[in-house]
Design a protein around this motif. Structure first.
Motif, PDB file in Angstrom:
ATOM      1  N   GLU A   1     -44.291 -11.334 -17.339  1.00 12.63           N
ATOM      2  CA  GLU A   1     -43.649 -12.723 -18.055  1.00 12.63           C
ATOM      3  C   GLU A   1     -44.753 -13.908 -17.824  1.00 12.63           C
ATOM      4  OE1 GLU A   1     -39.821 -15.437 -18.069  1.00 12.63           O
ATOM      5  OE2 GLU A   1     -39.882 -14.274 -16.357  1.00 12.63           O
ATOM      6  N   THR A   2     -45.245 -14.150 -16.968  1.00 11.99           N
ATOM      7  CA  THR A   2     -46.243 -15.150 -16.845  1.00 11.99           C
ATOM      8  C   THR A   2     -47.344 -14.803 -17.875  1.00 11.99           C
ATOM      9  OG1 THR A   2     -45.871 -15.550 -14.370  1.00 11.99           O
ATOM     10  CG2 THR A   2     -48.207 -16.256 -15.188  1.00 11.99           C
ATOM     11  N   MET A   3     -47.946 -13.981 -17.773  1.00 13.78           N
ATOM     12  CA  MET A   3     -49.120 -13.750 -18.596  1.00 13.78           C
ATOM     13  C   MET A   3     -48.536 -13.484 -20.183  1.00 13.78           C
ATOM     14  SD  MET A   3     -50.932 -10.625 -16.753  1.00 13.78           S
ATOM     15  CE  MET A   3     -51.598 -10.604 -15.122  1.00 13.78           C
ATOM     16  N   LEU A   4     -47.475 -13.064 -20.584  1.00 10.60           N
ATOM     17  CA  LEU A   4     -46.810 -13.161 -21.805  1.00 10.60           C
ATOM     18  C   LEU A   4     -46.721 -14.685 -22.449  1.00 10.60           C
ATOM     19  CD1 LEU A   4     -46.182 -11.643 -24.525  1.00 10.60           C
ATOM     20  CD2 LEU A   4     -43.650 -11.457 -23.566  1.00 10.60           C
TER      21      LEU A   4
ATOM     22  N   MET B   1     -50.927 -15.911 -12.801  1.00  8.51           N
ATOM     23  CA  MET B   1     -52.490 -15.892 -12.358  1.00  8.51           C
ATOM     24  C   MET B   1     -53.149 -16.833 -13.457  1.00  8.51           C
ATOM     25  SD  MET B   1     -54.987 -12.574 -12.189  1.00  8.51           S
ATOM     26  CE  MET B   1     -54.071 -12.040 -10.751  1.00  8.51           C
ATOM     27  N   SER B   2     -53.736 -17.749 -12.926  1.00  8.42           N
ATOM     28  CA  SER B   2     -54.428 -18.859 -13.516  1.00  8.42           C
ATOM     29  C   SER B   2     -55.775 -18.194 -13.864  1.00  8.42           C
ATOM     30  CB  SER B   2     -54.664 -20.091 -12.788  1.00  8.42           C
ATOM     31  OG  SER B   2     -55.427 -19.896 -11.493  1.00  8.42           O
ATOM     32  N   ASP B   3     -56.636 -18.787 -14.705  1.00  9.21           N
ATOM     33  CA  ASP B   3     -57.906 -18.514 -15.518  1.00  9.21           C
ATOM     34  C   ASP B   3     -58.831 -18.379 -13.878  1.00  9.21           C
ATOM     35  OD1 ASP B   3     -56.949 -18.053 -17.794  1.00  9.21           O
ATOM     36  OD2 ASP B   3     -57.952 -19.688 -18.762  1.00  9.21           O
ATOM     37  N   GLY B   4     -58.612 -19.462 -13.207  1.00  5.66           N
ATOM     38  CA  GLY B   4     -59.429 -19.432 -11.895  1.00  5.66           C
ATOM     39  C   GLY B   4     -59.643 -18.095 -11.291  1.00  5.66           C
TER      40      GLY B   4
ATOM     41  N   ARG C   1     -58.831 -15.259 -12.263  1.00  4.83           N
ATOM     42  CA  ARG C   1     -59.615 -14.152 -13.103  1.00  4.83           C
ATOM     43  C   ARG C   1     -61.180 -14.290 -12.940  1.00  4.83           C
ATOM     44  NH1 ARG C   1     -54.970 -15.305 -17.319  1.00  4.83           N
ATOM     45  NH2 ARG C   1     -53.068 -14.422 -16.333  1.00  4.83           N
ATOM     46  N   ASP C   2     -61.617 -13.101 -12.655  1.00  3.40           N
ATOM     47  CA  ASP C   2     -63.242 -13.282 -12.903  1.00  3.40           C
ATOM     48  C   ASP C   2     -63.659 -12.385 -13.927  1.00  3.40           C
ATOM     49  OD1 ASP C   2     -62.906 -10.398 -12.515  1.00  3.40           O
ATOM     50  OD2 ASP C   2     -63.226 -10.417 -10.410  1.00  3.40           O
ATOM     51  N   LYS C   3     -64.944 -12.403 -14.156  1.00  9.51           N
ATOM     52  CA  LYS C   3     -65.653 -11.982 -15.649  1.00  9.51           C
ATOM     53  C   LYS C   3     -65.277 -10.431 -15.543  1.00  9.51           C
ATOM     54  CE  LYS C   3     -70.003 -11.153 -17.687  1.00  9.51           C
ATOM     55  NZ  LYS C   3     -71.476 -10.973 -17.508  1.00  9.51           N
TER      56      LYS C   3
ATOM     57  N   LEU D   1     -62.562  -5.904 -18.721  1.00 10.20           N
ATOM     58  CA  LEU D   1     -61.501  -4.956 -18.760  1.00 10.20           C
ATOM     59  C   LEU D   1     -60.501  -5.286 -19.586  1.00 10.20           C
ATOM     60  CD1 LEU D   1     -61.386  -4.118 -14.994  1.00 10.20           C
ATOM     61  CD2 LEU D   1     -61.960  -2.596 -16.511  1.00 10.20           C
ATOM     62  N   ALA D   2     -59.795  -6.468 -19.868  1.00 15.69           N
ATOM     63  CA  ALA D   2     -58.842  -6.963 -20.430  1.00 15.69           C
ATOM     64  C   ALA D   2     -59.002  -6.769 -22.170  1.00 15.69           C
ATOM     65  CB  ALA D   2     -58.343  -8.293 -20.150  1.00 15.69           C
TER      66      ALA D   2
END
Length: 94
Positions: A75-78, A1-4, A6-8, A13-14
C-alpha cells in the motif's frame, strides 16, 4: 520505505522487473501483465516468509503478521508511485 532506505541495487532490481513486464505489453493486455506480476510477487513473498520460519509452527504463528507487513508495504509503495504519477500528470494518455 523511503528513497533513503533504498539502495542502488534495489532500484536496479525494480527496474529489471519493470522492464520485463513492459516487454510483454506488445502481446498481452496491461491488466494481465499486472495480475501476473502481482501473483509472482505474492508467490515469491510466500516463499520468503516460509523460508525464514524455523518450523511449521513458527510459520503458522507469524503468518498474519507477515501478511500485514507485506500488505502495508504494498500500500505504501502503491500510494508513493501513484502520487509520483499524479505530480507529473498533465493530460490523459491518448
Amino acid at each position: 520505505m523511503s528513497d533513503g532506505q533504498r539502495d542502488k541495487q534495489f532500484w536496479e532490481l525494480a527496474d529489471s522487473f519493470i522492464q520485463l513486464a513492459n516487454s510483454h505489453l506488445n502481446e498481452v493486455k496491461p491488466s494481465k501483465v499486472s495480475a501476473s506480476a502481482l501473483f509472482a510477487a505474492s508467490r515469491f513473498n510466500a516463499f520468503v516468509i516460509t523460508a525464514s520460519a524455523a518450523s511449521k509452527e513458527q510459520l503458522i504463528a507469524e503468518k498474519e503478521s507477515a501478511i500485514a507487513y507485506f500488505l502495508e508495504q504494498y500500500e505504501t509503495m502503491l500510494r508513493e508511485n501513484l502520487d509520483e504519477h499524479l505530480a507529473r500528470y498533465d493530460t490523459p494518455a491518448s
